[in-house]
Design a protein around this motif. Structure first.
Motif, PDB file in Angstrom:
ATOM      1  N   SER A  54       0.789  -1.241   0.000  1.00  0.00           N
ATOM      2  CA  SER A  54       0.000   0.000   0.000  1.00  0.00           C
ATOM      3  C   SER A  54       0.819   1.287   0.000  1.00  0.00           C
ATOM      4  O   SER A  54       0.245   2.366  -0.126  1.00  0.00           O
ATOM      5  CB  SER A  54      -0.948   0.005   1.210  1.00  0.00           C
ATOM      6  N   GLY A  55       2.163   1.199   0.138  1.00  0.00           N
ATOM      7  CA  GLY A  55       2.940   2.433   0.237  1.00  0.00           C
ATOM      8  C   GLY A  55       2.420   3.291   1.381  1.00  0.00           C
ATOM      9  O   GLY A  55       1.668   2.810   2.237  1.00  0.00           O
ATOM     10  N   ALA A  56       2.810   4.548   1.422  1.00  0.00           N
ATOM     11  CA  ALA A  56       2.330   5.387   2.524  1.00  0.00           C
ATOM     12  C   ALA A  56       1.866   6.753   2.035  1.00  0.00           C
ATOM     13  O   ALA A  56       1.834   7.704   2.802  1.00  0.00           O
ATOM     14  CB  ALA A  56       3.405   5.537   3.591  1.00  0.00           C
ATOM     15  N   VAL A  57       1.518   6.831   0.754  1.00  0.00           N
ATOM     16  CA  VAL A  57       0.863   8.063   0.286  1.00  0.00           C
ATOM     17  C   VAL A  57      -0.550   7.695  -0.160  1.00  0.00           C
ATOM     18  O   VAL A  57      -0.856   6.530  -0.420  1.00  0.00           O
ATOM     19  CB  VAL A  57       1.623   8.742  -0.882  1.00  0.00           C
ATOM     20  N   ASN A  58      -1.409   8.710  -0.298  1.00  0.00           N
ATOM     21  CA  ASN A  58      -2.806   8.486  -0.663  1.00  0.00           C
ATOM     22  C   ASN A  58      -2.886   7.704  -1.981  1.00  0.00           C
ATOM     23  O   ASN A  58      -2.093   7.931  -2.890  1.00  0.00           O
ATOM     24  CB  ASN A  58      -3.521   9.830  -0.819  1.00  0.00           C
ATOM     25  N   PRO A  59      -3.879   6.844  -2.104  1.00  0.00           N
ATOM     26  CA  PRO A  59      -3.864   5.877  -3.216  1.00  0.00           C
ATOM     27  C   PRO A  59      -4.481   6.308  -4.544  1.00  0.00           C
ATOM     28  O   PRO A  59      -4.255   5.658  -5.568  1.00  0.00           O
ATOM     29  CB  PRO A  59      -4.687   4.710  -2.643  1.00  0.00           C
ATOM     30  N   ALA A  60      -5.283   7.391  -4.565  1.00  0.00           N
ATOM     31  CA  ALA A  60      -6.162   7.604  -5.729  1.00  0.00           C
ATOM     32  C   ALA A  60      -5.405   7.783  -7.040  1.00  0.00           C
ATOM     33  O   ALA A  60      -5.809   7.239  -8.073  1.00  0.00           O
ATOM     34  CB  ALA A  60      -7.090   8.793  -5.476  1.00  0.00           C
ATOM     35  N   LEU A  61      -4.291   8.551  -7.036  1.00  0.00           N
ATOM     36  CA  LEU A  61      -3.611   8.791  -8.314  1.00  0.00           C
ATOM     37  C   LEU A  61      -3.083   7.480  -8.901  1.00  0.00           C
ATOM     38  O   LEU A  61      -3.100   7.291 -10.129  1.00  0.00           O
ATOM     39  CB  LEU A  61      -2.466   9.805  -8.148  1.00  0.00           C
ATOM     40  N   THR A  62      -2.638   6.576  -8.041  1.00  0.00           N
ATOM     41  CA  THR A  62      -2.141   5.291  -8.541  1.00  0.00           C
ATOM     42  C   THR A  62      -3.285   4.482  -9.155  1.00  0.00           C
ATOM     43  O   THR A  62      -3.110   3.821 -10.185  1.00  0.00           O
ATOM     44  CB  THR A  62      -1.459   4.505  -7.396  1.00  0.00           C
ATOM     45  N   ILE A  63      -4.468   4.553  -8.543  1.00  0.00           N
ATOM     46  CA  ILE A  63      -5.636   3.848  -9.096  1.00  0.00           C
ATOM     47  C   ILE A  63      -5.999   4.449 -10.463  1.00  0.00           C
ATOM     48  O   ILE A  63      -6.259   3.739 -11.434  1.00  0.00           O
ATOM     49  CB  ILE A  63      -6.822   3.941  -8.114  1.00  0.00           C
ATOM     50  N   MET A  64      -5.967   5.783 -10.543  1.00  0.00           N
ATOM     51  CA  MET A  64      -6.313   6.452 -11.806  1.00  0.00           C
ATOM     52  C   MET A  64      -5.296   6.103 -12.894  1.00  0.00           C
ATOM     53  O   MET A  64      -5.664   5.773 -14.033  1.00  0.00           O
ATOM     54  CB  MET A  64      -6.322   7.968 -11.597  1.00  0.00           C
ATOM     55  N   ALA A  65      -4.003   6.185 -12.547  1.00  0.00           N
ATOM     56  CA  ALA A  65      -2.956   5.914 -13.536  1.00  0.00           C
ATOM     57  C   ALA A  65      -3.062   4.469 -14.018  1.00  0.00           C
ATOM     58  O   ALA A  65      -2.948   4.173 -15.218  1.00  0.00           O
ATOM     59  CB  ALA A  65      -1.575   6.185 -12.924  1.00  0.00           C
ATOM     60  N   ASN A  66      -3.318   3.556 -13.092  1.00  0.00           N
ATOM     61  CA  ASN A  66      -3.426   2.151 -13.476  1.00  0.00           C
ATOM     62  C   ASN A  66      -4.645   1.914 -14.363  1.00  0.00           C
ATOM     63  O   ASN A  66      -4.606   1.108 -15.288  1.00  0.00           O
ATOM     64  CB  ASN A  66      -3.494   1.272 -12.227  1.00  0.00           C
TER      65      ASN A  66
END
Ligand code: FAD
Ligand code: SF4
Length: 538
Positions: A497-509
């Motif tokens: 999960s890393g330790a930064v907010n997840p939304a940008l990674t979900i969007m990029a993926n």
């Protein structure tokens, strides 16, 4: 009973599903977006802390249970745009190192099946699409980027600037949070965003937050080939006799059952609901749940270790939009502690009304109202590790059970201690001298609250992707190993999960998987054309 056939059915219109719909819309493919929620009504309550935080007006009206069978009311939102309607729009990339194996004090954070470089172009695209305002090169752990942000960072208000300067003087490298708000500070009269105090946790009344509805779903619906059906709760997916293809999407809508069919089916209900949907779709071919031969579906639930900490001072904090400053100096550890600790940032400005809902212990001599006027309100995130016993299951009535035991806490404790030390070393205030902070930041006044299990805002990890079908449910393209036409594009796919907010990674993926799906649709189209041509020639 309604029966309709589409090229692609996307279930859920949040960060993952909404972004994917936007990517696929121009292809001409017939796309159906099924969303259990409706549009968030535009009304003054959007910006009422009482309606949003105390009355939970927009929160899901569901009851789940924890491991012990105790009821919990999840802090999650079922609307067009999903949780992005309510998010704080802090849009971070994971760090390059987060994609590899990382040793934490509490264990191993596993590697992803793709490296940072594979996602990088999509991070850039997602930042541009979601109009992220930020500054490159200031965050010391930021991974390399192929393009600058298109919009300048959101400025700090004076109290936050003062804190940023203090931290810099102490040798830290504070930076501006990358934010998806449509703020034009150089042209305030034209700016869609008015920089208000009710952003984080609230829907934006003036549609100036870069959420998945405003940025992706509404533009996608301009294409005649895209259809959105709201109020459409997907209850189950059925496969053909081989079990290799989803054939039927069962929907409950307005109390009636509907059935939809699609060549490709993409699940994007959020990590908890997506796992629940696959588990509900168990069949003879998939006895442990759809695409769950590995038995990982629902397991490895992660939600971050999050704390809200209020630092009080005698001087008021009149900041309106507080979430502009962050600190990643301790993300991977410090000189005295060689393990990851996490990320320090802010929540939206807390007020007395918000504090009355689940208030932290009141500091002696302070009312909640006074605390709200004098606090700096920090948000601390550390990585929780994927534990197969932390999982989503269903009870006998099909209701969600969320079992979770916190792990890897030591880094988080040390991160809190680091923040406390930094706050005690702030420069003396011009009015109260060190008295403004000293004492006020002693332990009993440094009040804090760990986010409880119901706080599932950062949910991820329940349908992990990987190369090995024995230990993952999805392949590196986020396609189910066991079902040829089934994809998952919400936060479920994270192996760590890393330790930064997840939304940008979900969007990029979602953009990355979108390109894969476009390739598949394209080759299918050219096959059809070739077959037709062959037929004509014979
Ligand atoms: C208050 C708050 C603040 C946050 N702040 C930030 C932040 O600053 N930065 C950040 O990166 N992240 C933040 N997050 C987290 C971020 O919003 C989520 O990571 C992101 O929205 C998850 O995207 P998703 O696609 O996985 O799921 P969601 O965005 O939750 O979308 C899932 C969608 O599926 C729908 N759905 C669910 N089940 C079904 C079903 N059975 N049938 C049909 N539809 C279904 C839901 O209604 C929803 O629309 C915040 C979240 C909250 C709640
Ligand atoms: S106006 Fe700006 S600060 Fe206020 S909710 Fe909308 S995006 Fe957020």
């Amino acid at each position: 009973m309604n029966q309709s056939h589409y090229d692609v059915i996307i279930i859920g219109s949040g960060a993952g599903g909404g972004t994917l719909a936007h990517r696929l819309a121009p292809s001409g493919a017939r796309i159906l977006l099924l969303e259990r929620g409706d549009y968030v009504p535009r009304e003054k309550d959007n910006w009422s802390t009482r309606a949003v935080n105390v009355e939970g007006k927009y929160a899901a009206k569901e009851t789940w249970r924890d491991r012990a069978g105790k009821e919990l009311h999840p802090h999650t939102n079922y609307w067009v745009g999903g949780n992005t309607k309510f998010y704080g729009a802090a849009l971070f990339r994971l760090r390059r190192e987060d994609f590899g194996e990382l040793r934490h004090a509490g264990g191993i954070s596993p590697a992803w099946p793709i490296g940072y470089d594979e996602l990088e172009p999509y991070y850039t695209e997602a930042e541009h699409l979601y109009q992220v305002h930020g500054e490159r090169g200031a965050d010391p752990t930021e991974p390399p980027a192929s393009a600058p942000y298109r919009y300048p960072a959101v400025s700090h208000e004076p109290r936050i600037q003062q804190l940023s300067d203090d931290w810099a003087q102490l040798g830290c490298r504070p930076f501006h949070v990358p934010l998806g708000v449509m703020l034009d500070e150089r042209n305030p009269r034209q700016s869609r965003c008015i920089r208000c105090e009710t952003c984080d946790g609230h829907p934006c009344l003036v549609s100036a937050k870069s959420d998945a509805q405003v940025i992706c779903v509404d533009p996608a619906l301009q294409y005649p080939n895209v259809t959105l059906v709201t109020g459409a709760y997907v209850s189950r997916l059925d496969t053909d006799a081989s079990g290799r293809e989803v054939t039927t999407v069962h929907v409950t809508r307005n109390g009636a059952e509907e059935v939809y069919r699609g060549d490709l089916v993409v699940v994007s209900c959020g990590a908890i609901n997506s796992a629940a949907l696959l588990l509900r779709s168990a069949s003879d071919r998939h006895p442990r749940g759809l695409a769950n031969g590995s038995d990982v579906v629902g397991r490895h639930y992660m939600g971050h270790i999050n704390s809200v900490l209020m630092a009080l001072s005698k001087c008021p904090n009149p900041t309106v939009f507080q979430k502009t400053l962050a600190l990643n100096d301790f993300y991977f550890g410090s000189e005295e502690w060689p393990h990851p600790m996490g990320h320090i940032s802010f929540v939206g400005k807390l007020d007395g009304v918000t504090l009355s809902a689940g208030a932290p212990a009141i500091a002696p001599g302070w009312t909640l109202e006074l605390m709200g006027r004098h606090s700096l309100d920090f948000w601390l995130t550390s990585e929780d590790l994927p534990d197969p016993e932390n999982r989503v299951t269903l009870d006998r009535d099909g209701r969600i059970v969320l079992s979770y035991r916190l792990n890897n806490e030591e880094g988080h404790r040390r991160l809190i201690a680091k923040l406390e030390t930094l706050m005690q070393r702030q420069r003396a205030c011009a009015v109260h001298g060190h008295e403004c902070h000293q004492g006020l930041f002693s332990r009993n006044l440094f009040v804090g609250q760990r986010i409880p299990l119901a706080g599932v805002a950062h949910q991820n990890g329940t349908i992990r992707f990987g190369r090995d079908s024995r230990s993952s449910a999805l392949d590196p393209n986020c396609r189910a190993h066991e079902v040829d036409n089934l994809y998952v594009v919400d936060g479920s796919f994270f192996p760590s999960s890393g330790a930064v907010n997840p939304a940008l990674t979900i969007m990029a993926n979602a953009l990355r998987v979108g390109d894969h799906i476009l390739g598949r649709l394209g080759s299918r189209r050219s096959d059809a054309v070739a077959t037709a041509a062959l037929g004509a020639a014979v």
